[in-house]
Every structure is written in C-alpha cells, then in structure tokens.
Design an enzyme around this catalytic site. Sequence first.
Site, PDB file in Angstrom:
ATOM      1  N   GLN A 126       0.848  -1.205   0.000  1.00 20.14           N
ATOM      2  CA  GLN A 126       0.000   0.000   0.000  1.00 20.14           C
ATOM      3  C   GLN A 126       0.881   1.252   0.000  1.00 20.14           C
ATOM      4  OE1 GLN A 126      -2.098   0.360   3.677  1.00 20.14           O
ATOM      5  NE2 GLN A 126      -3.535   1.896   2.965  1.00 20.14           N
ATOM      6  N   GLY A 127       0.965   1.936  -1.137  1.00 19.20           N
ATOM      7  CA  GLY A 127       1.812   3.125  -1.246  1.00 19.20           C
ATOM      8  C   GLY A 127       0.995   4.388  -1.085  1.00 19.20           C
ATOM      9  N   SER A 129       1.282   6.589   2.291  1.00 20.30           N
ATOM     10  CA  SER A 129       2.002   7.580   3.101  1.00 20.30           C
ATOM     11  C   SER A 129       3.255   8.096   2.402  1.00 20.30           C
ATOM     12  CB  SER A 129       2.423   6.966   4.442  1.00 20.30           C
ATOM     13  OG  SER A 129       1.317   6.447   5.119  1.00 20.30           O
ATOM     14  N   SER A 161       4.684  -1.187   4.018  1.00 21.60           N
ATOM     15  CA  SER A 161       4.842  -2.534   4.582  1.00 21.60           C
ATOM     16  C   SER A 161       4.897  -3.571   3.464  1.00 21.60           C
ATOM     17  CB  SER A 161       3.668  -2.884   5.504  1.00 21.60           C
ATOM     18  OG  SER A 161       3.542  -1.924   6.515  1.00 21.60           O
ATOM     19  N   GLU A 244      -9.529  -1.381   5.763  1.00 24.29           N
ATOM     20  CA  GLU A 244      -8.322  -1.659   6.555  1.00 24.29           C
ATOM     21  C   GLU A 244      -8.648  -2.182   7.946  1.00 24.29           C
ATOM     22  OE1 GLU A 244      -5.463   1.492   6.342  1.00 24.29           O
ATOM     23  OE2 GLU A 244      -3.852   0.180   7.023  1.00 24.29           O
ATOM     24  N   GLU A 364      -4.541  10.020  17.867  1.00 31.58           N
ATOM     25  CA  GLU A 364      -5.079  11.393  17.907  1.00 31.58           C
ATOM     26  C   GLU A 364      -6.130  11.583  16.810  1.00 31.58           C
ATOM     27  OE1 GLU A 364      -1.873  10.606  17.902  1.00 31.58           O
ATOM     28  OE2 GLU A 364      -1.319  11.134  19.947  1.00 31.58           O
TER      29      GLU A 364
HETATM   30  C1  LIG Z   1       3.931  -0.481  11.502  1.00 31.70           C
HETATM   31  C2  LIG Z   1       3.445   0.514  10.486  1.00 31.70           C
HETATM   32  C3  LIG Z   1       3.108   0.094   9.202  1.00 31.70           C
HETATM   33  C4  LIG Z   1       2.676   1.001   8.235  1.00 31.70           C
HETATM   34  N1  LIG Z   1       2.399   0.547   6.972  1.00 31.70           N
HETATM   35  C5  LIG Z   1       2.026   1.418   6.014  1.00 31.70           C
HETATM   36  C6  LIG Z   1       1.806   0.981   4.667  1.00 31.70           C
HETATM   37  O1  LIG Z   1       1.937  -0.203   4.356  1.00 31.70           O
HETATM   38  N2  LIG Z   1       1.472   1.887   3.737  1.00 31.70           N
HETATM   39  C7  LIG Z   1       1.306   3.205   4.022  1.00 31.70           C
HETATM   40  O2  LIG Z   1       0.976   3.986   3.124  1.00 31.70           O
HETATM   41  N3  LIG Z   1       1.528   3.680   5.287  1.00 31.70           N
HETATM   42  C8  LIG Z   1       1.880   2.807   6.277  1.00 31.70           C
HETATM   43  N4  LIG Z   1       2.125   3.254   7.561  1.00 31.70           N
HETATM   44  C9  LIG Z   1       2.067   4.697   7.816  1.00 31.70           C
HETATM   45  C10 LIG Z   1       0.899   5.153   8.659  1.00 31.70           C
HETATM   46  O3  LIG Z   1      -0.311   5.062   7.943  1.00 31.70           O
HETATM   47  C11 LIG Z   1       1.231   6.604   9.064  1.00 31.70           C
HETATM   48  O4  LIG Z   1       2.356   6.527   9.917  1.00 31.70           O
HETATM   49  C12 LIG Z   1       0.087   7.270   9.770  1.00 31.70           C
HETATM   50  O5  LIG Z   1      -0.967   7.511   8.886  1.00 31.70           O
HETATM   51  C13 LIG Z   1       0.531   8.602  10.396  1.00 31.70           C
HETATM   52  O6  LIG Z   1       1.141   9.422   9.460  1.00 31.70           O
HETATM   53  P1  LIG Z   1       2.573  10.092   9.746  1.00 31.70           P
HETATM   54  O7  LIG Z   1       3.508   9.026  10.224  1.00 31.70           O
HETATM   55  O8  LIG Z   1       2.957  10.880   8.552  1.00 31.70           O
HETATM   56  O9  LIG Z   1       2.346  11.075  10.962  1.00 31.70           O
HETATM   57  P2  LIG Z   1       1.661  12.518  10.906  1.00 31.70           P
HETATM   58  O10 LIG Z   1       0.387  12.454  10.153  1.00 31.70           O
HETATM   59  O11 LIG Z   1       2.677  13.509  10.460  1.00 31.70           O
HETATM   60  O12 LIG Z   1       1.339  12.760  12.423  1.00 31.70           O
HETATM   61  C14 LIG Z   1       2.339  13.184  13.374  1.00 31.70           C
HETATM   62  C15 LIG Z   1       1.643  13.400  14.707  1.00 31.70           C
HETATM   63  O13 LIG Z   1       0.655  14.450  14.567  1.00 31.70           O
HETATM   64  C16 LIG Z   1      -0.627  13.967  14.979  1.00 31.70           C
HETATM   65  N5  LIG Z   1      -1.685  14.530  14.126  1.00 31.70           N
HETATM   66  C17 LIG Z   1      -1.693  14.595  12.779  1.00 31.70           C
HETATM   67  N6  LIG Z   1      -2.851  15.159  12.350  1.00 31.70           N
HETATM   68  C18 LIG Z   1      -3.580  15.460  13.440  1.00 31.70           C
HETATM   69  C19 LIG Z   1      -4.863  16.041  13.653  1.00 31.70           C
HETATM   70  N7  LIG Z   1      -5.638  16.445  12.637  1.00 31.70           N
HETATM   71  N8  LIG Z   1      -5.296  16.195  14.951  1.00 31.70           N
HETATM   72  C20 LIG Z   1      -4.534  15.774  15.997  1.00 31.70           C
HETATM   73  N9  LIG Z   1      -3.304  15.215  15.865  1.00 31.70           N
HETATM   74  C21 LIG Z   1      -2.835  15.051  14.603  1.00 31.70           C
HETATM   75  C22 LIG Z   1      -0.556  12.451  14.796  1.00 31.70           C
HETATM   76  O14 LIG Z   1      -1.478  11.781  15.622  1.00 31.70           O
HETATM   77  C23 LIG Z   1       0.883  12.153  15.181  1.00 31.70           C
HETATM   78  O15 LIG Z   1       1.032  12.057  16.582  1.00 31.70           O
HETATM   79  C24 LIG Z   1       2.567   2.371   8.555  1.00 31.70           C
HETATM   80  C25 LIG Z   1       2.892   2.804   9.851  1.00 31.70           C
HETATM   81  C26 LIG Z   1       3.340   1.903  10.795  1.00 31.70           C
HETATM   82  C27 LIG Z   1       3.691   2.398  12.177  1.00 31.70           C
END
Ligand SMILES: Cc1cc2nc3c(=O)[nH]c(=O)nc-3n(C[C@H](O)[C@H](O)[C@H](O)COP(=O)(O)OP(=O)(O)OC[C@H]3O[C@@H](n4cnc5c(N)ncnc54)[C@H](O)[C@@H]3O)c2cc1C
Length: 384
Positions: A126-127, A129, A161, A244, A364
């Site tokens: 899943q591409g 993020s 992933s 999901e 959050e």
């Molecule tokens: C084990 C694992 C597997 C994953 N696998 C995949 C995958 O296969 N494909 C894929 O595309 N992604 C994948 N992800 C990514 C995952 O979907 C993202 O990490 C997640 O959506 C959060 O995005 P971010 O890391 O950019 O954090 P951000 O969105 O930048 O958030 C940073 C912080 O800000 C907070 N925040 C952001 N927006 C708000 C809001 N509106 N209100 C309050 N707080 C907020 C968040 O809660 C967090 O604490 C994976 C993540 C993990 C940990």
Amino acid sequence: MDLTFSERETAFRDELRGWLAENQPPAKPSADAGEDAQFNWRRDWQRHLYEAGWAAPAWPTEYGGRGASQTESAIYYEELGRARVPVAANTLGILLGGPTLMVWGTPEQKERYLPPILSGEEIWCQGFSEPDAGSDLASLKTRAVKDGEEWVVTGQKVWTSGAQYAKWCMLVARTDSDVAKHKGLTYFLMDMEQEQVQVRPLRQITGEAEFNELFIEEARIADANVVGGVGNGWKVALTTLMNERAGLGFALQIRLRQLLDDVIAVAAEKGLLENAYYADAIAELHIRCESIRLLAWKGLTDAERYGQPGPEGSLVKWLWSDTNQRATQLAADVIGPQALMGGTSWSYELMRARGNTIEGGTTEVLKNIVAERVLGLPRLKVAA
Ligand SMILES: Cc1cc2nc3c(=O)[nH]c(=O)nc-3n(C[C@H](O)[C@H](O)[C@H](O)COP(=O)(O)OP(=O)(O)OC[C@H]3O[C@@H](n4cnc5c(N)ncnc54)[C@H](O)[C@@H]3O)c2cc1C
C-alpha cells in the site's frame, strides 16, 4: 445486538474449527532464520488456506471466496486468532486491494488481478504515506503525468509494509495540481518490478524491517492500471482505508485476549495474583478486552443493519492499540528482566506494540473521528 449464532453460522464455525484442527502450519522459523524465511512460511500457509478454499471466505464465490456474511467473516478471523495460526502473507491484497478492485475495478482488472492475490502468487503493498503526507493523506506530492498510453510517476513513499516482497503497489498519486487537493488524485496499480522503483528497508525497534521507503523515479504505469478513473483517487483510497480496519479487528482482539491469558498464567505461577497491584491491573485489562470484543460485535451488527461500517470502528482500533500497549507493558512487569531480552516473544510484543497507535490511523486522529462523528462534538479548527 444479538450474539447468538444462527445454525448456518454455527456450521460455518464448526467446519473451519475442524479444518484448523487437522491443518496446523509447521512451527514458525526462528528469528535467526531471517525475515525471508518467516515471510515464506506465511506465504505457504496462505497457499494451504487457498487450496482448501479458506483464503478469503468473505470474497464472493465468483472471485474464489465463499460469499461469507459479515458475521461469518468475523467468526473466520476469531477462529484463526484462536488457533494461533500465522497471518496470510498477502493480507494487504486480501483485505484491502481485492475488495477495492471489486468496487472500482474494470472486469479486465478483476479477472487479471484477483486470482493471484488469493493464491499468494502476487503480493500487494500500500503506497499511500509520504514523508509529508500521513494523517493528511490528500497532501501527497508524488506526481503522475500522462505520456501516450502510459503514466510517468515520480515521488517518494514511506512506511510501505511488505514492499520488498510486493509485485503490485496500490499507489495514490497527484495527476492534477490545479484543483482542490482531494480532487487531483488518481489511484494506480504500479508494477514494483521495474528499476525506476527503489525499495529501501527501514529497520524498526523490533530489529525487523517490516516496512520500507520507496523512491520512484519516472516509473511507468499502463493507463489500463488506473483504478476508478482519473481524478477519482480520493474516493478509491477511502474504500481501501475503510476495509483496513474491518476484518482484522476480530483477530486482533482475540490475540490480545491470548496475550492477557498468557500474562495471567505467568502471574499465577509467580504468585502475583494475590498482589493487589497486579490483580488490579489484570482486572482492568480484562474489562477492556471484554469491552473491545463487545464493541467489535456491535460495529458488525451496525454494519449489517445499515449496510456500512460506522465511525465506531475507530473506537475499537483506539482502545485495542492502547490496551495492547498496556498489556505488553504489564507482561514485562510480571516477567521481569527476561521480558526485555532481545529475541524473546515478550520483548518482540512489547516493542512491536509501540507502532499500534500509529499504523492504520494514529490515536489522535481516531479521537478526532470519535469526537466529531460518534459524540457529535464541533469540528476541530486547525490553527493557521
Ligand atoms: C507499523 C506501520 C506500518 C505502516 N504501513 C504502512 C503501509 O503499508 N502503507 C502506508 O501507506 N503507510 C503505512 N504506515 C504509515 C501510517 O499510515 C502513518 O504513519 C500514519 O498515517 C501517520 O502518518 P505520519 O507518520 O505521517 O504522521 P503525521 O500524520 O505527520 O502525524 C504526526 C503526529 O501528529 C498527529 N496529528 C496529525 N494530524 C492530526 C490532527 N488532525 N489532529 C490531531 N493530531 C494530529 C498524529 O497523531 C501524530 O502524533 C505504517 C505505519 C506503521 C507504524
């Protein structure tokens, strides 16, 4: 909410239980055997499920499933969890990619892509993020430009992933920068086997590299691999995201229950059940486990009644991830220093649980959904 199974549901459960009793997978390869060996073990298991018609009972029969109802599908995940069998190698294809194609795919796409998802021959990732687009997915910057019968894609994805094993990537890219950000997106199936796509592993706190960075430099995607129409990527991506949390929730709550039962067994051996601190902590986790189980079933009843999962699913994911972190922490307290030694399943559970509150929607963001859509509180106004 009616938790009594019908005759058909009971027969479904008994048939699956009987099959699982006679078809246990071989022992999990040790951590020393490496991640590839563990992946192959999960792929072999999926193949075994597939050959017996148990890879994805919720899929319609025309696509190789059993046309199972939502309740039967929940029973399926509960039983797999109870039997402690591995998660299928192509879980993202089965739970996310396949159901998305069933809604948005052309007849040719369904015919070409669905069978190898089910058999595990072609793995999907899943591409979505990107470094600057996670929770706010619609801000993504990966670009796709039309060139004859193809699209040329350039950008970077992260946390992908299983990309190291994937043949196909569910890729959301920007195809129009002149319209509102949700409207300029398109959903593609990108072939991972091209040199314009570089996969670089990201090592996690557990020591394994479950996910990756993707560097995409002028990758080619055939126009026939657009899913759901150009500019419609946001809606198609929402279908993927809605799927999901739908199925896996049931397996997850069962695994949490098992983890807690294992902790209780060790606490009993150590005589800690008489200790008020541990007794209190275990009681609280037990109540949480039961609440999560009942909430998951309530969500299912709502989905069957109203035709779609409600926002309460976010509550289950939030409570599960928080409770799993607490349970693994309690396990470390009960077991002591041994639980912190790398290579033990306890240390793995403790460290892997840290990602639970991020993957599949951060806590959050889930709290915002629960506040706005379940409790009806005013929408969050993000400061400029
Ligand atoms: C084990 C694992 C597997 C994953 N696998 C995949 C995958 O296969 N494909 C894929 O595309 N992604 C994948 N992800 C990514 C995952 O979907 C993202 O990490 C997640 O959506 C959060 O995005 P971010 O890391 O950019 O954090 P951000 O969105 O930048 O958030 C940073 C912080 O800000 C907070 N925040 C952001 N927006 C708000 C809001 N509106 N209100 C309050 N707080 C907020 C968040 O809660 C967090 O604490 C994976 C993540 C993990 C940990």
